[in-house]
Write a protein that holds these residues in place. Sequence first.
Motif: not given
Length: 356
Positions: A61-62, A64-65, A68-69, A72
């Motif tokens: 998850d990290t 993926a985050k 994603l970050l 972004r």
Amino acid sequence: MTQAVVVAVGLVALLALGLAWQSQQRLKQVEQELVRRQDSSQSEANIARDQARQAQDLSRDTAAKVALLDARLSEVAVQREQLESLMQSMNRSRDENVVGDIEASLRVAMQQGTITGSAEPLVAALKQADERLARYKQPRLEGVRRAVTRDLERVKAVSVVDVSTLTVKLDEVVRQVDDLPLLAVAQPGREAPGAAGQASNKTDEARAAHARKAGPPPAGAASEAGSGWWSHLWDQAGDRWTSLSGEVWREARGLLRVTRIDHPEAALIAPEQAFFLRENLKLRLLNARLALLSRQFDTAQTDLREAQGMLDRYFDGRSRKLSVTVELLRQVQGQSRQVSVPRPDDTLAALSAVAR
């Protein structure tokens, strides 16, 4: 002996049996401890496996985050670049709009100044440009503002012809034309220099002649000096004779007038032609007025010279009205000159340099 041996063997067997039982108990305890520890290790392994699984999921998850970050952040960086480019484009467009507006207003003011012959449109445009640049406060346009200040001072230093004042003076001259005396027309009440002295001499001579003709008063009158009526009557008769002789002399002098005329054509104008002469002079002055309004100063100077010549040739120079009219005409003639309004070249050059 044999019994002792048997007892000893029994004791050894009992001892061996006790030791074996004790060993068996210890072995059971060790097995139990091993089982307990195995169970504990198994549970801890399960917990570790679960924690590892959770850590793996958390790391996934990290990741993926983080991905994603990162995406972004990349988008924000791209948007920031786009925003910066847009702001630069907007600033550049705003500067270009300001430069274009100022240049357009200056060119329109130059055209208005060329048409009207006045520096007021250009002065107003330069002042407006200076105020706009002062409010804008863009360091990139400071050179343009300094150029505007220099051109404004240079335009203000030029003295431009005040056409409105000159036209007012010409209108006043046209209005006075009908009241100006002509050389060809005798002016009542006007006497040549020394005429007053000659009239007084003639009056004195008339009085002396009257006294000689009348002679002394009679003797009876002299004897009746106390009454005084005869002397009073005598004085009244003398005063009447003096006034009558003076009036006769003035009327006689009015029948003939001697005037020096430098231009013979002025004396040949008939009284009925005076109207046309004045109208021609008015037309000449109105032509000069139209030439001034049209900024044709050479034509205006020609018409003004012709009008000045007509005033000097046909009108009585001894008249005070003519002196005032001639002075007004000379003022108009002296101020009617071509004055070119300077171009704001420094400002236009600075605007061109900024627009590049």
